[in-house]
Enzyme design. Sequence first.
Site, PDB file in Angstrom:
ATOM      1  N   PHE A 129       0.803  -1.226   0.000  1.00  0.00           N
ATOM      2  CA  PHE A 129       0.000   0.000   0.000  1.00  0.00           C
ATOM      3  C   PHE A 129       0.834   1.274   0.000  1.00  0.00           C
ATOM      4  O   PHE A 129       0.362   2.332  -0.394  1.00  0.00           O
ATOM      5  CB  PHE A 129      -0.938   0.027   1.228  1.00  0.00           C
ATOM      6  N   GLU A 131      -5.073  -3.823  -1.896  1.00  0.00           N
ATOM      7  CA  GLU A 131      -6.521  -3.574  -1.774  1.00  0.00           C
ATOM      8  C   GLU A 131      -6.798  -2.312  -0.966  1.00  0.00           C
ATOM      9  O   GLU A 131      -7.933  -1.857  -0.889  1.00  0.00           O
ATOM     10  CB  GLU A 131      -7.225  -4.799  -1.169  1.00  0.00           C
ATOM     11  N   ARG A 132      -5.720  -1.740  -0.359  1.00  0.00           N
ATOM     12  CA  ARG A 132      -5.942  -0.515   0.417  1.00  0.00           C
ATOM     13  C   ARG A 132      -5.773   0.739  -0.444  1.00  0.00           C
ATOM     14  O   ARG A 132      -6.260   1.800  -0.087  1.00  0.00           O
ATOM     15  CB  ARG A 132      -5.016  -0.501   1.621  1.00  0.00           C
ATOM     16  N   SER A 173       5.363  -7.020   3.169  1.00  0.00           N
ATOM     17  CA  SER A 173       5.963  -7.302   4.478  1.00  0.00           C
ATOM     18  C   SER A 173       6.745  -8.625   4.432  1.00  0.00           C
ATOM     19  O   SER A 173       6.480  -9.493   3.582  1.00  0.00           O
ATOM     20  CB  SER A 173       4.856  -7.380   5.530  1.00  0.00           C
ATOM     21  N   CYS A 198       9.691   1.463   3.294  1.00  0.00           N
ATOM     22  CA  CYS A 198      10.569   0.335   3.621  1.00  0.00           C
ATOM     23  C   CYS A 198      11.989   0.809   3.868  1.00  0.00           C
ATOM     24  O   CYS A 198      12.777   0.117   4.500  1.00  0.00           O
ATOM     25  CB  CYS A 198      10.555  -0.683   2.502  1.00  0.00           C
ATOM     26  N   GLU A 224       9.663  -4.685  12.631  1.00  0.00           N
ATOM     27  CA  GLU A 224       9.411  -3.484  11.832  1.00  0.00           C
ATOM     28  C   GLU A 224       8.150  -2.817  12.380  1.00  0.00           C
ATOM     29  O   GLU A 224       7.106  -3.472  12.513  1.00  0.00           O
ATOM     30  CB  GLU A 224       9.185  -3.861  10.364  1.00  0.00           C
TER      31      GLU A 224
END
Length: 505
Positions: free
Chosen positions: A155, A182-183, A232, A287, A389
């Site tokens: 996302f 999907e976000r 992730s 990231c 994280e």
Amino acid sequence: MTTAQQVKTLTHFIGGEMIEGKSGRYGSVYNPTTGDVIAKVPLATVEETREAIVKAQAAFPKWRDTSVAKRAEVVLKFRNLVTDNMEELLQIICTESGKTIDDARGEITRGLESVDLAIGAPHLVKGEYSVNVGGQINAYSAKYPLGVVAAISPFNFPIMVPLAQTSMAIAVGNAVVLKASERVPMTALYVSELWKKAGLPDGIWTVVNGDKDAVNELLENPIVQAISFVGSTPVAKYIYETGSKYGKRVTALGGGKNNMVVMPDADLEQVANAFIGAAYGAASQRCMAISTIMPVGEETADRLVAILKEKIAALKVGSYTEKDTDFGPVISQQSKEAILAAINKGEAEGATVVCDGRELAIVNESKGFFVGPTLLDHVTPGMEIYEQEVFGPARNVVRVDSLEEAIQLINEHELGNGVTIFTNDGLAARKFTTEIDVGMVGVNVPIPIPVGYHNFAGFKGSRFGEGHMFGPDQARFFTKTKTISERWVTNTETASTFAFPSNND
Ligand code: NAD
């Protein structure tokens, strides 16, 4: 309040058309700044995903046989359409991700670097040729597209990551199926319109919206030849293991826990400014965001923390519609709660809260998913906030006694995406860049994300498989090399030989 009429029902983009979802399952797309649901995104069934893959397969041969120069021309037209429609894209990205306008503009610009590299595909797919390798035989190696390839995106970069995953794949002749996050699906659908306007044949760019069902079909379907995943670490590991099991080429990039090492000789004012942008920009949802600052020596740490405390207190958290906002909300209520829980846990495990992002009015009063900038000092290995994280603005200070200790801690961590050192000492920098076990390394650079024409990927739990996102490696990843030996002779007299061909004639 959002009314029912304002909630748009989104589609897929299959075979060059916006196609309604048939599953009856929908995900909610939020405006993270207001907390309102702004759209419903269809979640594809296995059958819908399969149909999309089959359409892509049908479109592939004609695109493969289109000259590489013509393909590059379509990519160039697409690039121009992105810049022509920059303002509309910015609005879509900011609405569904909560990013500031400047941050979104930076994301588009970095995404375009991948498109630029893809326009140069004719240069990158040049093969090798040898004449007269033996018995009037010429041999050549040439790069051919794979066929249908899939990209699965996160996302936090609604446009940059999908462009980095797909532009070269298209330019070198593949048909791409993107499973967008999907976000943030609205950006991917808008990009689909731009590809169509650029003249990309129907079926070469597909967006299947969905969740696990769609992803699993992409992993298992034998038509799909390669998977490019960014997300992730636990999901990246799953994607790599499953895709590999089904015989696919897989690159799966995972999460990061990136450190900034600060040597005692560094200019701490400069370090603090660099850290704040790299650590809190985009609400730390990058990231390559700096998670942990590692000052070397207690004196460096004390001075640095004092400067950071003052600067962090001045940061403005708010809406992308306000001009002076430094960063916006995180992506969801669930994410907000996870970040607040991580801060609470860090405090309970013994860290000192220097700046408390839990206390801001906007965090407690707005319906948007805001978390204020938080800095925890005296964080140590073993604490959850050090090991995991945290995808939001809770950042750490880990105090170390020496450069050697910093290198050891960083190398022992499960993740190895990005890292940086701030120093004026060339020998320290050289030791650091040589010994550090991390994929992307900076020296006096706050976010060492390479430019689009260099390869991008982490090490250890930040990357599964050996391909890269960005960079010339994309041309290798999305092609297969065929080596052809050709003989054309005037003398048709032939005889069988049973010895292994030695090519000495
Ligand atoms: P995520 O792993 O939750 O989702 C990524 C994609 O995987 C989405 O399209 C999602 O629908 C799909 N997915 C999620 N769970 C799945 C499952 N169980 N099975 C199959 N598919 C599944 O990641 P996110 O929250 O969207 O993005 C943030 C993460 O991505 C962070 O960890 C961040 O560090 C990472 N990231 C890494 C890079 C990099 O280059 N290394 C770049 C951007 C983001």
